[in-house]
Enzyme design. Structure first.
Site, mmCIF file in Angstrom:
data_model
loop_
_atom_site.group_PDB
_atom_site.id
_atom_site.type_symbol
_atom_site.label_atom_id
_atom_site.label_comp_id
_atom_site.label_asym_id
_atom_site.label_seq_id
_atom_site.Cartn_x
_atom_site.Cartn_y
_atom_site.Cartn_z
ATOM 1 N N SER A 14 0.725 -1.121 -0.135
ATOM 2 C CA SER A 14 -0.047 0.034 -0.028
ATOM 3 C C SER A 14 0.899 1.286 -0.011
ATOM 4 O O SER A 14 1.889 1.231 0.584
ATOM 5 C CB SER A 14 -1.042 0.129 1.276
ATOM 6 O OG SER A 14 -1.539 1.102 1.276
ATOM 7 N N TYR A 28 -2.252 0.188 9.920
ATOM 8 C CA TYR A 28 -2.472 -0.210 8.710
ATOM 9 C C TYR A 28 -1.217 -0.359 7.812
ATOM 10 O O TYR A 28 -0.564 -1.099 7.333
ATOM 11 C CB TYR A 28 -3.780 0.111 8.054
ATOM 12 C CG TYR A 28 -3.787 -0.395 6.647
ATOM 13 C CD1 TYR A 28 -4.086 -1.692 6.143
ATOM 14 C CD2 TYR A 28 -3.361 0.719 5.396
ATOM 15 C CE1 TYR A 28 -3.914 -2.270 4.862
ATOM 16 C CE2 TYR A 28 -3.510 0.252 4.092
ATOM 17 C CZ TYR A 28 -3.818 -1.146 3.864
ATOM 18 O OH TYR A 28 -3.722 -1.514 2.470
ATOM 19 N N LYS A 37 1.542 -3.003 6.679
ATOM 20 C CA LYS A 37 2.059 -3.301 5.109
ATOM 21 C C LYS A 37 3.574 -3.049 5.079
ATOM 22 O O LYS A 37 4.252 -3.707 4.179
ATOM 23 C CB LYS A 37 1.325 -2.261 4.256
ATOM 24 C CG LYS A 37 -0.111 -2.745 4.127
ATOM 25 C CD LYS A 37 -0.105 -4.018 3.491
ATOM 26 C CE LYS A 37 -1.678 -4.371 3.114
ATOM 27 N NZ LYS A 37 -1.941 -5.573 2.269
#
Length: 325
Positions: free
Chosen positions: A117, A141, A145
């Site tokens: 991402s 998040y 990643k």
């Protein structure tokens, strides 16, 4: 031989599955349907329902389907919500990736394409992001990643002298939109396109969060990339890995120039025929004016390009959502 697509019943994953099949490769879906949709699984494609945290199941799936590699799309993808659910985010995204790599090692499977991402960059100091721009993720998040990318790197180093050295690449992107199949649409309650579409379907007015940014029209600018292009890049990366060709550790799948929120809203009004003036709300804290990634490396190696106009992005997404009503 097959390619295992984790999260292959989701919005992005199911497009990857279709792109693999169209390219003459054999996809196998591994998905627990926590956010995936059973109806997104194409007829005739093998589907294993289960969690990527189930080590035995992952290894069995790899062995049973003679896997050539894994395209790892599964994950908890809600950056904002990850702040409230960090432990869940790390379990799904970090431990899940670790389990997949462990199962691959045991099964002798050496190729993996990781759906990373652009959240790994956080709020960069530059408006134009390249692959080596400093990584400062601003959410669990984004952190998860980035750790996933580290796991791939470290496992590749650890297996370099083995019979099956890990070959890997990570694909980073911002906002994925549209549809390349009228039976598949974005079901996320947190992404801009579905938020706007649901507002219009409900007869409500979409909102823009801030119109005083330092941009051409005052609304912030981001990459919006079509899901069909994203799926094609995953397949190109898989082919490159399987063919033993040189490949970068990471690629940004960016537009190079971006679109503003107002441009998106204008396109939605044009395409849907629903005339609306979006409400203007306050800025979201920490939202930068402009973040756009280049796609030059991916264009060189993965045939990456922006094949859809903004109106086509909206039209394909809107038609798929309408078909689901």
């Amino acid at each position: 031989m097959s390619w295992i697509v984790t999260g292959g019943a989701g919005y992005i994953g199911s497009h990857v599955v279709r792109a693999l099949a169209d390219a003459g490769l054999t996809p196998v879906i591994l998905d627990d349907l926590s956010s995936g949709v059973a109806s997104f699984v194409p007829e005739g494609v093998a589907f294993v329902q289960g969690s990527i945290l189930d080590r035995a199941l992952v290894e069995k799936t790899l062995r049973d389907h003679d896997a050539e590699g894994v395209i790892h799309v599964a994950g908890y993808k809600y950056a904002g919500v990850s702040v409230q659910r960090p432990l869940h985010t790390y379990a799904q995204n970090v431990e899940g990736t670790r389990v997949i790599l462990e199962a691959m090692d045991a099964a002798g499977v050496a190729n993996i394409v990781f759906s990373s991402s652009a959240a790994v960059f956080g709020t960069p100091d530059t408006a134009l992001v390249v692959e080596d721009t400093a990584k400062r993720p601003a959410s669990p998040y984004g952190e998860s990643k980035l750790i996933g990318e580290w796991l791939l790197r470290d496992q590749a180093i650890a297996t370099a002298d083995s019979d099956a050295p890990l070959r890997h690449t990570s694909l980073r992107y911002f906002n994925v939109v549209g549809s390349a199949d009228p039976t598949v649409y974005d079901v996320s309650p947190h992404n801009l396109f579905p938020i706007v579409f649901e507002k219009l379907i409900a007869g409500e007015t979409p909102r823009i969060n801030g119109d005083d940014y330092d941009t051409e029209d005052g609304t912030n600018v981001r990459d919006y990339v079509h899901v069909g292009d994203i799926a094609a890049a995953h397949v190109a990366a898989a082919k490159r890995l399987a063919g033993g060709e040189p490949i970068e550790a990471a690629y940004n799948l960016g537009s190079g120039d971006g679109l503003s929120v107002k441009q998106i809203m204008d396109a939605v009004a044009r395409v849907t025929g629903i005339d609306f003036a979006p409400e203007i709300g306050p800025r979201r804290p920490g939202d930068p004016d402009r973040i756009v990634a280049t796609g030059e490396l991916a264009a060189r190696d993965l045939d990456w390009k922006m094949r859809y106009t903004v109106d086509e992005m909206v039209r394909t997404g809107w038609e798929a959502r309408q078909a689901a009503s």
